[in-house]
Design a protein around this motif. Structure first.
Motif, PDB file in Angstrom:
ATOM      1  N   ASP A 248       0.531  -1.374   0.027  1.00 29.25           N
ATOM      2  CA  ASP A 248       0.334  -0.162  -0.119  1.00 29.25           C
ATOM      3  C   ASP A 248       0.755   0.740  -0.002  1.00 29.25           C
ATOM      4  N   VAL A 249       1.128   1.612  -1.332  1.00 34.24           N
ATOM      5  CA  VAL A 249       2.280   2.806  -1.290  1.00 34.24           C
ATOM      6  C   VAL A 249       1.799   4.302  -1.789  1.00 34.24           C
ATOM      7  N   ARG A 250       2.191   5.939  -1.651  1.00 35.30           N
ATOM      8  CA  ARG A 250       1.147   6.476  -2.365  1.00 35.30           C
ATOM      9  C   ARG A 250       2.396   7.259  -2.747  1.00 35.30           C
TER      10      ARG A 250
ATOM     11  N   GLU B 167      11.645   6.729  -4.566  1.00 29.17           N
ATOM     12  CA  GLU B 167      10.366   7.901  -4.109  1.00 29.17           C
ATOM     13  C   GLU B 167       9.475   6.870  -5.087  1.00 29.17           C
ATOM     14  N   VAL B 168       8.050   6.856  -4.688  1.00 29.14           N
ATOM     15  CA  VAL B 168       7.479   6.252  -5.570  1.00 29.14           C
ATOM     16  C   VAL B 168       6.681   7.918  -6.310  1.00 29.14           C
ATOM     17  N   ILE B 169       7.117   7.118  -7.677  1.00 32.36           N
ATOM     18  CA  ILE B 169       5.851   8.818  -8.476  1.00 32.36           C
ATOM     19  C   ILE B 169       4.802   7.989  -9.419  1.00 32.36           C
ATOM     20  N   GLY B 170       4.537   7.191  -9.407  1.00 35.15           N
ATOM     21  CA  GLY B 170       2.865   6.565 -10.286  1.00 35.15           C
ATOM     22  C   GLY B 170       2.648   5.821  -8.997  1.00 35.15           C
ATOM     23  N   VAL B 171       1.105   5.709  -8.991  1.00 31.71           N
ATOM     24  CA  VAL B 171       0.908   3.611  -8.339  1.00 31.71           C
ATOM     25  C   VAL B 171       0.029   3.296  -8.912  1.00 31.71           C
ATOM     26  N   ASP B 172      -0.261   3.764 -10.048  1.00 27.90           N
ATOM     27  CA  ASP B 172      -0.902   2.618 -10.661  1.00 27.90           C
ATOM     28  C   ASP B 172      -0.782   2.593 -12.575  1.00 27.90           C
ATOM     29  N   PRO B 173       0.328   2.214 -12.932  1.00 27.54           N
ATOM     30  CA  PRO B 173       1.389   0.959 -12.111  1.00 27.54           C
ATOM     31  C   PRO B 173       2.420   1.720 -11.437  1.00 27.54           C
ATOM     32  N   VAL B 174       2.766   0.762  -9.907  1.00 29.55           N
ATOM     33  CA  VAL B 174       3.499   1.600  -9.378  1.00 29.55           C
ATOM     34  C   VAL B 174       5.049   1.746 -10.117  1.00 29.55           C
ATOM     35  N   GLU B 175       5.458   3.671  -9.813  1.00 32.83           N
ATOM     36  CA  GLU B 175       6.274   3.866 -11.013  1.00 32.83           C
ATOM     37  C   GLU B 175       7.545   4.118  -9.399  1.00 32.83           C
ATOM     38  N   TYR B 176       8.909   4.232  -9.644  1.00 35.08           N
ATOM     39  CA  TYR B 176       9.372   4.762  -8.923  1.00 35.08           C
ATOM     40  C   TYR B 176      10.729   4.920  -9.797  1.00 35.08           C
ATOM     41  N   ALA B 177      11.815   6.097  -9.104  1.00 32.75           N
ATOM     42  CA  ALA B 177      12.643   7.244  -9.484  1.00 32.75           C
ATOM     43  C   ALA B 177      13.575   7.026  -8.215  1.00 32.75           C
ATOM     44  N   LEU B 178      14.650   7.945  -9.001  1.00 33.98           N
ATOM     45  CA  LEU B 178      15.788   7.839  -7.274  1.00 33.98           C
ATOM     46  C   LEU B 178      15.441   8.814  -7.043  1.00 33.98           C
ATOM     47  N   ALA B 179      15.335   8.368  -5.539  1.00 32.34           N
ATOM     48  CA  ALA B 179      14.751   9.865  -4.429  1.00 32.34           C
ATOM     49  C   ALA B 179      15.639  10.732  -4.512  1.00 32.34           C
TER      50      ALA B 179
END
Length: 57
Positions: free
Chosen positions: A19-21, A36-48
């Motif tokens: 459960d991420v935001r 860092e979570v940059i999107g949730v649908d789908p979940v996408e990450y970027a370097l914080a």
């Protein structure tokens, strides 16, 4: 709710996300990079981004 899987942008290791935001910080299990979570649908990450001290300026 099932866990969503996405990959680390640094090492391409699969990073499970529960459960991420947006703006949440997750640690990659492969390279230990902060993501860092940059999107949730789908979940996408970027370097914080690195947090820097401002020393009261």
């Amino acid at each position: 709710m099932t866990a969503t899987l996405s990959t680390c942008p640094d090492c391409t290791e699969v990073v499970p996300a529960g459960d991420v935001r947006v703006a949440s910080i997750i640690v990659c299990p492969g390279c230990q990079a902060e993501l860092e979570v940059i999107g949730v649908d789908p979940v996408e990450y970027a370097l914080a981004p690195d947090i820097e001290e401002d020393f009261g300026e």
